[in-house]
Design a protein around this motif. Structure first.
Motif, PDB file in Angstrom:
ATOM      1  N   ALA A   7       5.083  -4.414  -0.848  1.00 19.44           N
ATOM      2  CA  ALA A   7       4.092  -5.177  -1.615  1.00 19.44           C
ATOM      3  C   ALA A   7       3.748  -4.511  -2.945  1.00 19.44           C
ATOM      4  CB  ALA A   7       2.828  -5.377  -0.782  1.00 19.44           C
ATOM      5  N   GLY A   8       4.277  -3.323  -3.185  1.00 16.56           N
ATOM      6  CA  GLY A   8       3.999  -2.635  -4.441  1.00 16.56           C
ATOM      7  C   GLY A   8       3.483  -1.224  -4.248  1.00 16.56           C
ATOM      8  N   GLY A   9       3.191  -0.851  -2.996  1.00 21.23           N
ATOM      9  CA  GLY A   9       2.792   0.514  -2.696  1.00 21.23           C
ATOM     10  C   GLY A   9       1.412   0.889  -3.230  1.00 21.23           C
ATOM     11  N   ILE A  10       1.155   2.167  -3.204  1.00 22.59           N
ATOM     12  CA  ILE A  10      -0.139   2.688  -3.647  1.00 22.59           C
ATOM     13  C   ILE A  10      -0.413   2.350  -5.116  1.00 22.59           C
ATOM     14  CG2 ILE A  10      -1.517   4.782  -3.966  1.00 22.59           C
ATOM     15  CD1 ILE A  10      -1.177   3.785  -1.014  1.00 22.59           C
ATOM     16  N   PRO A  11       0.584   2.367  -6.005  1.00 20.44           N
ATOM     17  CA  PRO A  11       0.291   1.949  -7.381  1.00 20.44           C
ATOM     18  C   PRO A  11      -0.289   0.537  -7.459  1.00 20.44           C
ATOM     19  CG  PRO A  11       2.376   3.103  -7.327  1.00 20.44           C
ATOM     20  CD  PRO A  11       1.954   2.895  -5.889  1.00 20.44           C
ATOM     21  N   ALA A  12       0.201  -0.372  -6.630  1.00 17.62           N
ATOM     22  CA  ALA A  12      -0.336  -1.737  -6.630  1.00 17.62           C
ATOM     23  C   ALA A  12      -1.765  -1.763  -6.102  1.00 17.62           C
ATOM     24  CB  ALA A  12       0.557  -2.657  -5.802  1.00 17.62           C
ATOM     25  N   VAL A  13      -2.040  -0.945  -5.075  1.00 15.69           N
ATOM     26  CA  VAL A  13      -3.406  -0.856  -4.551  1.00 15.69           C
ATOM     27  C   VAL A  13      -4.334  -0.331  -5.643  1.00 15.69           C
ATOM     28  CG1 VAL A  13      -4.923   0.287  -2.890  1.00 15.69           C
ATOM     29  CG2 VAL A  13      -2.676  -0.530  -2.155  1.00 15.69           C
ATOM     30  N   LEU A  14      -3.922   0.740  -6.314  1.00 15.39           N
ATOM     31  CA  LEU A  14      -4.741   1.317  -7.387  1.00 15.39           C
ATOM     32  C   LEU A  14      -4.942   0.321  -8.521  1.00 15.39           C
ATOM     33  CD1 LEU A  14      -3.241   4.918  -7.455  1.00 15.39           C
ATOM     34  CD2 LEU A  14      -5.470   4.211  -6.554  1.00 15.39           C
ATOM     35  N   ASN A  15      -3.923  -0.466  -8.814  1.00 15.69           N
ATOM     36  CA  ASN A  15      -4.049  -1.470  -9.865  1.00 15.69           C
ATOM     37  C   ASN A  15      -5.066  -2.546  -9.476  1.00 15.69           C
ATOM     38  OD1 ASN A  15      -3.369  -2.253 -12.445  1.00 15.69           O
ATOM     39  ND2 ASN A  15      -1.805  -3.673 -11.733  1.00 15.69           N
ATOM     40  N   GLU A  35      -1.310   5.540 -16.959  1.00 11.80           N
ATOM     41  CA  GLU A  35       0.136   5.552 -17.193  1.00 11.80           C
ATOM     42  C   GLU A  35       0.902   5.358 -15.878  1.00 11.80           C
ATOM     43  OE1 GLU A  35       0.907   8.521 -20.900  1.00 11.80           O
ATOM     44  OE2 GLU A  35      -0.024   9.413 -19.116  1.00 11.80           O
ATOM     45  N   ASN A  36       0.406   5.990 -14.820  1.00  9.17           N
ATOM     46  CA  ASN A  36       1.103   5.908 -13.531  1.00  9.17           C
ATOM     47  C   ASN A  36       1.088   4.515 -12.934  1.00  9.17           C
ATOM     48  OD1 ASN A  36       1.954   8.567 -13.443  1.00  9.17           O
ATOM     49  ND2 ASN A  36       0.181   9.266 -12.316  1.00  9.17           N
ATOM     50  N   ILE A  37       0.042   3.746 -13.187  1.00 14.74           N
ATOM     51  CA  ILE A  37      -0.017   2.418 -12.571  1.00 14.74           C
ATOM     52  C   ILE A  37       0.324   1.300 -13.554  1.00 14.74           C
ATOM     53  CG2 ILE A  37      -1.634   3.180 -10.799  1.00 14.74           C
ATOM     54  CD1 ILE A  37      -3.855   1.697 -12.290  1.00 14.74           C
ATOM     55  N   ALA A  38       0.699   1.673 -14.764  1.00 13.57           N
ATOM     56  CA  ALA A  38       1.107   0.660 -15.746  1.00 13.57           C
ATOM     57  C   ALA A  38       2.303  -0.111 -15.179  1.00 13.57           C
ATOM     58  CB  ALA A  38       1.490   1.321 -17.065  1.00 13.57           C
ATOM     59  N   GLY A  39       2.190  -1.397 -15.177  1.00 17.36           N
ATOM     60  CA  GLY A  39       3.271  -2.237 -14.680  1.00 17.36           C
ATOM     61  C   GLY A  39       3.277  -2.441 -13.171  1.00 17.36           C
ATOM     62  N   ALA A  40       2.386  -1.755 -12.467  1.00 17.96           N
ATOM     63  CA  ALA A  40       2.321  -1.955 -11.015  1.00 17.96           C
ATOM     64  C   ALA A  40       1.784  -3.354 -10.736  1.00 17.96           C
ATOM     65  CB  ALA A  40       1.420  -0.902 -10.379  1.00 17.96           C
ATOM     66  N   ARG A  51      -9.230  -7.784  -4.643  1.00 15.84           N
ATOM     67  CA  ARG A  51     -10.669  -7.538  -4.511  1.00 15.84           C
ATOM     68  C   ARG A  51     -11.456  -8.835  -4.428  1.00 15.84           C
ATOM     69  NH1 ARG A  51     -13.667  -4.482  -8.310  1.00 15.84           N
ATOM     70  NH2 ARG A  51     -15.168  -4.344  -6.632  1.00 15.84           N
ATOM     71  N   GLU A  52     -10.975  -9.878  -5.085  1.00 16.79           N
ATOM     72  CA  GLU A  52     -11.691 -11.158  -5.075  1.00 16.79           C
ATOM     73  C   GLU A  52     -11.561 -11.872  -3.731  1.00 16.79           C
ATOM     74  OE1 GLU A  52      -8.612 -11.245  -7.416  1.00 16.79           O
ATOM     75  OE2 GLU A  52      -9.843  -9.572  -8.075  1.00 16.79           O
ATOM     76  N   LYS A  53     -10.584 -11.466  -2.926  1.00 16.03           N
ATOM     77  CA  LYS A  53     -10.329 -12.134  -1.649  1.00 16.03           C
ATOM     78  C   LYS A  53      -9.997 -11.089  -0.576  1.00 16.03           C
ATOM     79  CE  LYS A  53      -7.664 -15.869   0.337  1.00 16.03           C
ATOM     80  NZ  LYS A  53      -6.431 -16.609   0.289  1.00 16.03           N
ATOM     81  N   PRO A  54     -10.991 -10.283  -0.198  1.00 18.83           N
ATOM     82  CA  PRO A  54     -10.708  -9.213   0.775  1.00 18.83           C
ATOM     83  C   PRO A  54     -10.460  -9.769   2.174  1.00 18.83           C
ATOM     84  CG  PRO A  54     -13.046  -9.330   0.342  1.00 18.83           C
ATOM     85  CD  PRO A  54     -12.383 -10.294  -0.619  1.00 18.83           C
ATOM     86  N   LEU A  55      -9.785  -8.985   2.982  1.00 23.26           N
ATOM     87  CA  LEU A  55      -9.563  -9.363   4.381  1.00 23.26           C
ATOM     88  C   LEU A  55     -10.901  -9.483   5.095  1.00 23.26           C
ATOM     89  CD1 LEU A  55      -7.657  -9.819   6.791  1.00 23.26           C
ATOM     90  CD2 LEU A  55      -7.638  -7.345   7.129  1.00 23.26           C
ATOM     91  N   ARG A  56     -11.785  -8.535   4.879  1.00 23.47           N
ATOM     92  CA  ARG A  56     -13.137  -8.544   5.442  1.00 23.47           C
ATOM     93  C   ARG A  56     -14.101  -8.226   4.305  1.00 23.47           C
ATOM     94  NH1 ARG A  56     -12.048 -10.004  10.191  1.00 23.47           N
ATOM     95  NH2 ARG A  56     -11.024  -8.753  11.748  1.00 23.47           N
ATOM     96  N   PRO A  57     -15.112  -9.047   4.120  1.00 22.05           N
ATOM     97  CA  PRO A  57     -16.020  -8.827   2.993  1.00 22.05           C
ATOM     98  C   PRO A  57     -16.788  -7.512   3.066  1.00 22.05           C
ATOM     99  CG  PRO A  57     -16.778 -10.648   4.373  1.00 22.05           C
ATOM    100  CD  PRO A  57     -15.437 -10.232   4.892  1.00 22.05           C
ATOM    101  N   GLU A  58     -16.972  -6.973   4.272  1.00 18.90           N
ATOM    102  CA  GLU A  58     -17.751  -5.744   4.392  1.00 18.90           C
ATOM    103  C   GLU A  58     -16.907  -4.486   4.390  1.00 18.90           C
ATOM    104  OE1 GLU A  58     -16.516  -7.295   8.201  1.00 18.90           O
ATOM    105  OE2 GLU A  58     -17.811  -8.226   6.749  1.00 18.90           O
TER     106      GLU A  58
END
Length: 133
Positions: A7-15, A35-40, A51-58
């Motif tokens: 799905a994009g790994g940790i860089p995608a999560v950080l992005n 720089e590390n997450i540019a393009g992720a 973040r706008e659609k979390p699995l669980r809101p809490e």
């Protein structure tokens, strides 16, 4: 973990949470976090929830309190089915993993019972270094 990587790994999560981070901080490779997450990109929002659609809101974990966990307990909510988030009925409480495993293997757990294993995890069982809590 494989799904996270695809799905994009940790860089995608950080992005996904970039507005919560100091993007100018230097990282171990000498580059900034920005720089590390540019393009992720998040290639699978069913794995890395925006973040706008979390699995669980809490949040991903919850602290439980009650008669079965008077000192509190932590649960990974994403590992629990929605229909199990509320339970009224019998619970089998075990003080450690071994007797719980024995009861399961001996078919002593009845349908509808909840199994609670106390005193396990990193704090209660330090030898359990990689146990999930």
């Amino acid at each position: 973990m494989w799904g996270l990587e695809e799905a994009g790994g940790i860089p995608a999560v950080l992005n996904e949470i970039r507005n919560l981070l100091d993007l100018d901080v230097l990282t171990i490779n000498g580059k900034t976090l920005k720089e590390n997450i540019a393009g992720a990109r998040n290639l699978n929002p069913d794995v890395i929830f925006p973040r706008e659609k979390p699995l669980r809101p809490e949040g991903g974990i919850a602290v439980l309190r009650g008669s079965l966990a008077p000192g509190g307990a932590v649960i990974k909510q994403s590992a629990v089915s929605e229909k199990m988030m509320v339970h009224t009925g019998p619970a089998r409480v075990f003080e450690s993993e071994e007797p719980a495993r024995e009861a399961v293997l001996a078919n002593q757990i009845k349908p509808g019972e909840v199994v609670v294993i106390r005193y396990e995890g990193r704090k209660a069982a330090p030898a359990c270094g990689k146990c999930s809590v």
